[in-house]
Write a protein that holds these residues in place. Structure first.
Motif, PDB file in Angstrom:
ATOM      1  N   TYR A   1      -5.509 -13.130  -0.003  1.00 31.36           N
ATOM      2  CA  TYR A   1      -4.523 -13.361  -1.087  1.00 31.36           C
ATOM      3  C   TYR A   1      -4.812 -12.195  -2.210  1.00 31.36           C
ATOM      4  CZ  TYR A   1      -1.374 -14.621  -4.613  1.00 31.36           C
ATOM      5  OH  TYR A   1      -0.339 -14.244  -5.817  1.00 31.36           O
ATOM      6  N   ARG A   2      -3.805 -11.309  -2.482  1.00 31.90           N
ATOM      7  CA  ARG A   2      -3.756 -10.400  -3.544  1.00 31.90           C
ATOM      8  C   ARG A   2      -2.578 -10.543  -4.260  1.00 31.90           C
ATOM      9  NH1 ARG A   2      -7.586  -6.302  -2.405  1.00 31.90           N
ATOM     10  NH2 ARG A   2      -7.205  -5.543  -4.224  1.00 31.90           N
ATOM     11  N   PHE A   3      -2.675 -10.085  -5.423  1.00 33.06           N
ATOM     12  CA  PHE A   3      -1.538  -9.849  -6.627  1.00 33.06           C
ATOM     13  C   PHE A   3      -1.337  -8.709  -6.922  1.00 33.06           C
ATOM     14  CE2 PHE A   3       0.366 -10.291 -10.719  1.00 33.06           C
ATOM     15  CZ  PHE A   3       1.615 -10.655 -10.397  1.00 33.06           C
ATOM     16  N   LEU A   4      -0.042  -7.972  -6.999  1.00 39.93           N
ATOM     17  CA  LEU A   4      -0.134  -6.775  -7.559  1.00 39.93           C
ATOM     18  C   LEU A   4       0.831  -6.647  -8.601  1.00 39.93           C
ATOM     19  CD1 LEU A   4      -0.272  -3.464  -7.218  1.00 39.93           C
ATOM     20  CD2 LEU A   4       1.683  -3.624  -5.415  1.00 39.93           C
ATOM     21  N   PHE A   5       0.503  -5.752  -9.712  1.00 34.30           N
ATOM     22  CA  PHE A   5       1.313  -5.649 -10.771  1.00 34.30           C
ATOM     23  C   PHE A   5       1.249  -3.977 -10.843  1.00 34.30           C
ATOM     24  CE2 PHE A   5       2.999  -5.328 -15.371  1.00 34.30           C
ATOM     25  CZ  PHE A   5       3.442  -6.166 -15.158  1.00 34.30           C
ATOM     26  N   VAL A   6       2.377  -3.462 -10.623  1.00 36.02           N
ATOM     27  CA  VAL A   6       2.572  -1.777 -10.445  1.00 36.02           C
ATOM     28  C   VAL A   6       2.058  -1.040 -11.610  1.00 36.02           C
ATOM     29  CG1 VAL A   6       4.905  -1.852 -10.914  1.00 36.02           C
ATOM     30  CG2 VAL A   6       3.760   0.106  -9.520  1.00 36.02           C
ATOM     31  N   GLN A   7       1.370   0.178 -11.414  1.00 36.58           N
ATOM     32  CA  GLN A   7       0.874   0.827 -12.311  1.00 36.58           C
ATOM     33  C   GLN A   7       1.477   2.139 -12.221  1.00 36.58           C
ATOM     34  OE1 GLN A   7      -1.824   0.065 -14.555  1.00 36.58           O
ATOM     35  NE2 GLN A   7      -1.640  -2.042 -13.547  1.00 36.58           N
ATOM     36  N   ALA A   8       1.545   2.948 -13.418  1.00 29.62           N
ATOM     37  CA  ALA A   8       2.130   4.488 -13.386  1.00 29.62           C
ATOM     38  C   ALA A   8       1.096   5.301 -12.418  1.00 29.62           C
ATOM     39  CB  ALA A   8       2.227   4.876 -14.875  1.00 29.62           C
ATOM     40  N   SER A   9       1.789   6.043 -12.003  1.00 29.50           N
ATOM     41  CA  SER A   9       0.837   7.238 -11.309  1.00 29.50           C
ATOM     42  C   SER A   9       1.804   8.502 -10.770  1.00 29.50           C
ATOM     43  CB  SER A   9       0.298   6.526  -9.920  1.00 29.50           C
ATOM     44  OG  SER A   9      -0.506   7.638  -9.155  1.00 29.50           O
ATOM     45  N   GLY A  10       1.655   9.352 -11.534  1.00 29.73           N
ATOM     46  CA  GLY A  10       2.578  10.700 -11.176  1.00 29.73           C
ATOM     47  C   GLY A  10       2.414  11.176  -9.709  1.00 29.73           C
ATOM     48  N   ILE A  11       0.713  11.099  -9.577  1.00 36.13           N
ATOM     49  CA  ILE A  11       0.310  11.631  -8.171  1.00 36.13           C
ATOM     50  C   ILE A  11       0.955  10.930  -7.121  1.00 36.13           C
ATOM     51  CG2 ILE A  11      -1.644  11.961  -6.622  1.00 36.13           C
ATOM     52  CD1 ILE A  11      -3.356  12.487  -9.253  1.00 36.13           C
ATOM     53  N   GLN A  12       0.891   9.678  -7.245  1.00 43.56           N
ATOM     54  CA  GLN A  12       1.550   8.781  -5.807  1.00 43.56           C
ATOM     55  C   GLN A  12       3.046   9.154  -5.856  1.00 43.56           C
ATOM     56  OE1 GLN A  12       0.171   4.760  -6.701  1.00 43.56           O
ATOM     57  NE2 GLN A  12      -1.795   5.013  -5.915  1.00 43.56           N
ATOM     58  N   LEU A  13       3.799   9.235  -7.129  1.00 44.17           N
ATOM     59  CA  LEU A  13       5.114   9.520  -7.295  1.00 44.17           C
ATOM     60  C   LEU A  13       5.599  10.782  -6.611  1.00 44.17           C
ATOM     61  CD1 LEU A  13       7.584   8.018  -8.228  1.00 44.17           C
ATOM     62  CD2 LEU A  13       7.361   8.909 -10.219  1.00 44.17           C
ATOM     63  N   GLN A  14       4.544  11.675  -6.710  1.00 46.10           N
ATOM     64  CA  GLN A  14       4.921  13.041  -6.115  1.00 46.10           C
ATOM     65  C   GLN A  14       4.846  12.826  -4.662  1.00 46.10           C
ATOM     66  OE1 GLN A  14       6.187  15.945  -7.723  1.00 46.10           O
ATOM     67  NE2 GLN A  14       6.412  16.384  -5.849  1.00 46.10           N
ATOM     68  N   GLU A  15       3.798  12.306  -4.126  1.00 49.97           N
ATOM     69  CA  GLU A  15       3.922  12.039  -2.797  1.00 49.97           C
ATOM     70  C   GLU A  15       5.197  11.002  -2.213  1.00 49.97           C
ATOM     71  OE1 GLU A  15       0.178  10.312  -1.023  1.00 49.97           O
ATOM     72  OE2 GLU A  15      -1.099  10.917  -2.536  1.00 49.97           O
ATOM     73  N   ILE A  16       5.618  10.379  -3.055  1.00 47.44           N
ATOM     74  CA  ILE A  16       6.658   9.560  -2.599  1.00 47.44           C
ATOM     75  C   ILE A  16       7.841  10.465  -2.554  1.00 47.44           C
ATOM     76  CG2 ILE A  16       8.501   7.876  -3.421  1.00 47.44           C
ATOM     77  CD1 ILE A  16       5.940   6.256  -4.458  1.00 47.44           C
ATOM     78  N   THR A  17       8.179  11.366  -3.443  1.00 48.49           N
ATOM     79  CA  THR A  17       8.960  12.461  -3.611  1.00 48.49           C
ATOM     80  C   THR A  17       9.025  13.238  -2.530  1.00 48.49           C
ATOM     81  OG1 THR A  17       8.850  12.448  -5.973  1.00 48.49           O
ATOM     82  CG2 THR A  17      10.047  14.311  -5.029  1.00 48.49           C
ATOM     83  N   SER A  18       8.016  13.854  -2.126  1.00 47.99           N
ATOM     84  CA  SER A  18       7.754  14.419  -0.602  1.00 47.99           C
ATOM     85  C   SER A  18       8.582  13.861   0.408  1.00 47.99           C
ATOM     86  CB  SER A  18       6.524  14.947  -0.750  1.00 47.99           C
ATOM     87  OG  SER A  18       5.913  15.547  -1.440  1.00 47.99           O
ATOM     88  N   LEU A  19       8.149  12.410   0.650  1.00 44.51           N
ATOM     89  CA  LEU A  19       8.638  11.725   1.563  1.00 44.51           C
ATOM     90  C   LEU A  19      10.215  11.662   1.542  1.00 44.51           C
ATOM     91  CD1 LEU A  19       8.335   9.740   3.936  1.00 44.51           C
ATOM     92  CD2 LEU A  19       7.843   7.922   2.640  1.00 44.51           C
ATOM     93  N   ILE A  20      10.665  11.241   0.186  1.00 41.15           N
ATOM     94  CA  ILE A  20      12.079  11.196   0.040  1.00 41.15           C
ATOM     95  C   ILE A  20      12.726  12.565   0.417  1.00 41.15           C
ATOM     96  CG2 ILE A  20      13.823  10.925  -1.743  1.00 41.15           C
ATOM     97  CD1 ILE A  20      11.925   8.956  -3.191  1.00 41.15           C
TER      98      ILE A  20
END
Length: 332
Positions: A275-294
């Motif tokens: 079991y794990r819990f996630l509280f999302v963090q800011a990350s421009g690097i990850q968001l740029q990867e998401i941008t490429s996918l979008i």
């Protein structure tokens, strides 16, 4: 500028539209003129103080966790952005404030907006997409050709999580109301379960990963569909000791979260799972990867409704009911 603020924590939805100075930027920050901001359940939690143990803010607090906009000024040490860039961000935990006409944002939290999205569409992306990305890549460390179940995947989160999961080569199963079936399947889900007709626990087994969006009441059923040594990450059920360690919290918080999550950890051990819990963090690097996918797959977020800044309380009330089908957006 105007900003939507709270003066105290309250379960009643009430914000003040106050006049403030435009924020000063430091050498690594940019000044963003906000065009649109996403309204999320997290904003309700920020209002009522239910996440104070994770993110405790000084009051008065300007609300808002994600935005899209145009850069109007850059700090002297900013390397990757310039005035006029169209950007979007999940603001850092220690400096939220998207419900304002301007925001000062560290460049490490920023990404250029996807070219195929409008400001309204882009504002719907950062929080949910980063949550999905971090759940799949960082927490679950999901591997290709494994099976993933997303509970309640027909809303704004599923709209981002499903295509991200499919890009990683996962088989994706989700549940929700019938009106979300066609869209969910169209964005890549391999199997859809209408929760009013079937319970996922009665028909699924040997699942490798679960992303829980429903909370503690569903954890037992979700654990039951996992194969031995499977992994579950919850966005809602609550933190545990592992979460406190991963976030380098002080010892007293580790102990407190250890007690709070003891039942969830015990249930996971009983099922030979994690079991794990996630509280999302800011990350421009990850968001740029998401941008490429979008951009590559022409992914569009699920938008429920838009409101003007003057109608922010209507937007917050819409989100608080839990009945929105997709993201609620504020426009400036």
């Amino acid at each position: 500028m105007r900003a939507a603020q709270i003066q105290k924590y309250s379960k009643t939805i009430h914000v003040e539209l106050n006049r403030m100075d435009i924020p000063h930027i430091d050498s690594r920050e940019v000044l963003v003129k906000v065009k649109a901001a996403g309204v999320n359940p997290l904003d309700i939690m920020n209002m009522n103080g239910s996440v104070r143990m994770i993110a405790n803010y000084k009051l008065p607090l300007t609300l808002g966790n994600e935005l899209s906009g145009v850069i109007e000024a850059v700090g002297e040490d900013v390397l990757n952005f310039k005035v006029g860039d169209h950007v979007y961000t999940r603001l850092p935990l220690n400096k939220i404030g998207a419900f304002a006409e301007y925001a000062a944002v560290n460049e490490d939290a920023l990404s250029m907006m996807p070219e195929n999205l409008s400001f309204i569409e882009a504002a719907a992306v950062p929080l949910t997409s980063l949550t999905a990305y971090q759940a799949l890549h960082d927490v679950l460390q999901a591997k290709t050709n494994k099976k993933l179940f997303i509970s309640g995947g027909t809303g704004g989160f599923g709209a981002m999580a499903i295509p991200i999961a499919k890009s990683m080569g996962l088989t994706v199963i989700t549940s929700g109301s019938e009106r979300g079936r066609s869209r969910t399947l169209s964005i890549g889900a391999d199997q859809f379960i209408n929760y009013k007709e079937e319970h996922y626990a009665d028909i699924l087994s040997d699942i490798d990963y679960v992303i829980d969006t429903l909370g503690a009441e569903d954890i037992k059923a979700e654990q039951g569909i996992l194969k031995p040594h499977g992994k579950l990450v919850s966005l809602k059920a609550g933190p545990n000791y592992r979460f406190a360690v991963d976030n380098d919290f002080p010892m007293w918080k580790k102990g407190l979260f250890g007690l709070a999550g003891a039942r969830l950890d015990s249930l996971a051990r009983k099922n030979q799972n994690e079991y794990r819990f996630l509280f999302v963090q800011a990350s421009g690097i990850q968001l740029q990867e998401i941008t490429s996918l979008i951009e590559k797959d022409d992914i569009k977020p699920s938008i429920d409704s838009t409101y003007t800044f003057d109608d922010i309380e209507k937007a917050l009330n819409k989100v608080s009911t839990g009945h929105s089908q997709g993201k609620v957006i504020l426009t400036f």
